[in-house]
Scaffold this motif. Sequence first.
Motif, PDB file in Angstrom:
ATOM      1  N   ALA A   6       0.858  -1.187   0.000  1.00  0.00           N
ATOM      2  CA  ALA A   6       0.000   0.000   0.000  1.00  0.00           C
ATOM      3  C   ALA A   6       0.891   1.233   0.000  1.00  0.00           C
ATOM      4  O   ALA A   6       2.025   1.190   0.478  1.00  0.00           O
ATOM      5  CB  ALA A   6      -0.893  -0.005   1.232  1.00  0.00           C
ATOM      6  N   PRO A   7       0.403   2.357  -0.532  1.00  0.00           N
ATOM      7  CA  PRO A   7       1.231   3.569  -0.570  1.00  0.00           C
ATOM      8  C   PRO A   7       1.523   4.112   0.822  1.00  0.00           C
ATOM      9  O   PRO A   7       0.705   4.000   1.718  1.00  0.00           O
ATOM     10  CB  PRO A   7       0.388   4.564  -1.379  1.00  0.00           C
ATOM     11  N   LYS A   8       2.696   4.679   0.965  1.00  0.00           N
ATOM     12  CA  LYS A   8       3.112   5.305   2.220  1.00  0.00           C
ATOM     13  C   LYS A   8       3.758   6.645   1.892  1.00  0.00           C
ATOM     14  O   LYS A   8       4.668   6.716   1.079  1.00  0.00           O
ATOM     15  CB  LYS A   8       4.122   4.393   2.920  1.00  0.00           C
ATOM     16  N   LEU A   9       3.252   7.709   2.509  1.00  0.00           N
ATOM     17  CA  LEU A   9       3.762   9.065   2.271  1.00  0.00           C
ATOM     18  C   LEU A   9       4.723   9.506   3.361  1.00  0.00           C
ATOM     19  O   LEU A   9       4.516   9.202   4.530  1.00  0.00           O
ATOM     20  CB  LEU A   9       2.596  10.059   2.284  1.00  0.00           C
ATOM     21  N   LYS A  10       5.755  10.251   2.947  1.00  0.00           N
ATOM     22  CA  LYS A  10       6.575  10.961   3.925  1.00  0.00           C
ATOM     23  C   LYS A  10       5.767  12.194   4.319  1.00  0.00           C
ATOM     24  O   LYS A  10       5.099  12.789   3.475  1.00  0.00           O
ATOM     25  CB  LYS A  10       7.882  11.420   3.288  1.00  0.00           C
ATOM     26  N   PRO A  11       5.840  12.623   5.586  1.00  0.00           N
ATOM     27  CA  PRO A  11       5.082  13.823   5.986  1.00  0.00           C
ATOM     28  C   PRO A  11       5.536  15.062   5.215  1.00  0.00           C
ATOM     29  O   PRO A  11       6.723  15.226   4.949  1.00  0.00           O
ATOM     30  CB  PRO A  11       5.400  13.973   7.474  1.00  0.00           C
ATOM     31  N   ILE A  12       4.581  15.910   4.861  1.00  0.00           N
ATOM     32  CA  ILE A  12       4.891  17.180   4.192  1.00  0.00           C
ATOM     33  C   ILE A  12       5.499  18.120   5.228  1.00  0.00           C
ATOM     34  O   ILE A  12       5.057  18.166   6.380  1.00  0.00           O
ATOM     35  CB  ILE A  12       3.613  17.804   3.576  1.00  0.00           C
ATOM     36  N   GLU A  52       6.345  12.963  -1.115  1.00  0.00           N
ATOM     37  CA  GLU A  52       7.037  11.776  -1.623  1.00  0.00           C
ATOM     38  C   GLU A  52       6.323  10.539  -1.114  1.00  0.00           C
ATOM     39  O   GLU A  52       5.913  10.488   0.043  1.00  0.00           O
ATOM     40  CB  GLU A  52       8.478  11.741  -1.118  1.00  0.00           C
ATOM     41  N   ALA A  53       6.205   9.520  -1.994  1.00  0.00           N
ATOM     42  CA  ALA A  53       5.515   8.291  -1.602  1.00  0.00           C
ATOM     43  C   ALA A  53       6.201   7.062  -2.167  1.00  0.00           C
ATOM     44  O   ALA A  53       6.906   7.128  -3.169  1.00  0.00           O
ATOM     45  CB  ALA A  53       4.065   8.329  -2.085  1.00  0.00           C
ATOM     46  N   THR A  54       5.962   5.938  -1.490  1.00  0.00           N
ATOM     47  CA  THR A  54       6.376   4.636  -1.998  1.00  0.00           C
ATOM     48  C   THR A  54       5.107   3.790  -2.103  1.00  0.00           C
ATOM     49  O   THR A  54       4.105   4.076  -1.453  1.00  0.00           O
ATOM     50  CB  THR A  54       7.366   3.947  -1.040  1.00  0.00           C
ATOM     51  N   GLY A  55       5.171   2.751  -2.886  1.00  0.00           N
ATOM     52  CA  GLY A  55       4.039   1.844  -3.026  1.00  0.00           C
ATOM     53  C   GLY A  55       4.219   0.958  -4.237  1.00  0.00           C
ATOM     54  O   GLY A  55       4.970   1.290  -5.160  1.00  0.00           O
ATOM     55  N   THR A  59      -3.231  19.181   0.921  1.00  0.00           N
ATOM     56  CA  THR A  59      -3.204  17.751   1.209  1.00  0.00           C
ATOM     57  C   THR A  59      -2.841  16.967  -0.039  1.00  0.00           C
ATOM     58  O   THR A  59      -3.435  17.168  -1.100  1.00  0.00           O
ATOM     59  CB  THR A  59      -4.576  17.268   1.731  1.00  0.00           C
ATOM     60  N   CYS A  60      -1.853  16.093   0.111  1.00  0.00           N
ATOM     61  CA  CYS A  60      -1.437  15.183  -0.949  1.00  0.00           C
ATOM     62  C   CYS A  60      -2.057  13.827  -0.634  1.00  0.00           C
ATOM     63  O   CYS A  60      -1.899  13.314   0.479  1.00  0.00           O
ATOM     64  CB  CYS A  60       0.085  15.092  -0.977  1.00  0.00           C
ATOM     65  N   VAL A  61      -2.782  13.245  -1.599  1.00  0.00           N
ATOM     66  CA  VAL A  61      -3.395  11.925  -1.425  1.00  0.00           C
ATOM     67  C   VAL A  61      -2.774  10.982  -2.445  1.00  0.00           C
ATOM     68  O   VAL A  61      -2.754  11.285  -3.646  1.00  0.00           O
ATOM     69  CB  VAL A  61      -4.931  11.986  -1.630  1.00  0.00           C
ATOM     70  N   ASP A  84      -3.041   6.843   1.281  1.00  0.00           N
ATOM     71  CA  ASP A  84      -2.432   7.563   2.394  1.00  0.00           C
ATOM     72  C   ASP A  84      -2.514   9.047   2.056  1.00  0.00           C
ATOM     73  O   ASP A  84      -2.684   9.415   0.881  1.00  0.00           O
ATOM     74  CB  ASP A  84      -0.967   7.129   2.563  1.00  0.00           C
ATOM     75  N   ASN A  85      -2.444   9.902   3.064  1.00  0.00           N
ATOM     76  CA  ASN A  85      -2.433  11.336   2.797  1.00  0.00           C
ATOM     77  C   ASN A  85      -1.583  12.060   3.819  1.00  0.00           C
ATOM     78  O   ASN A  85      -1.342  11.559   4.907  1.00  0.00           O
ATOM     79  CB  ASN A  85      -3.859  11.902   2.719  1.00  0.00           C
TER      80      ASN A  85
END
Length: 140
Positions: free
Chosen positions: A32-38, A55-58, A104-106, A114-115
């Motif tokens: 599942a996607p995982k975001l670094k905090p903004i 930035e995200a991984t997934g 907000t980044c989704v 994730d957001n």
Amino acid sequence: MTEIKKKDKKGKKKGGKKGQKEKEGDPATAAAPKLKPIKNPIIVGEGNKLTVKCEATGNPVPTYRWFKDGNELKKSRKVKIKSNLKFSRVQISSAKLEDSGNYTCVVENLLGKDNSTGTVNVQGNQEPILTEEAAELHSS
């Protein structure tokens, strides 16, 4: 030795999903996607360039969507949105006071979403004037 060559070959592909999977470890592992905090808060002077990045991984590679104060942002002459496999950013070349708010980044893929939200504070040009007035008060 052949395993290293395969990774090098895949790593050179631009934008290929296989290259992205390789960087995340085992290509068979879905995630599942995982975001670094903004970064928070984001403070920019009125008239300056405003950039909010996430930035995200997934696996599979997630899609990015941006919202400001709950309303989805769309590309326009004023708002530029760029996304690639690793990150997405919103850019406003000349920030105005009304650009202040919660951005907000989704990120989303088949396995979840994730957001992350960053607060943007666009500061007006009155501050230097107040500082000069304060300096005059101190000198008198």
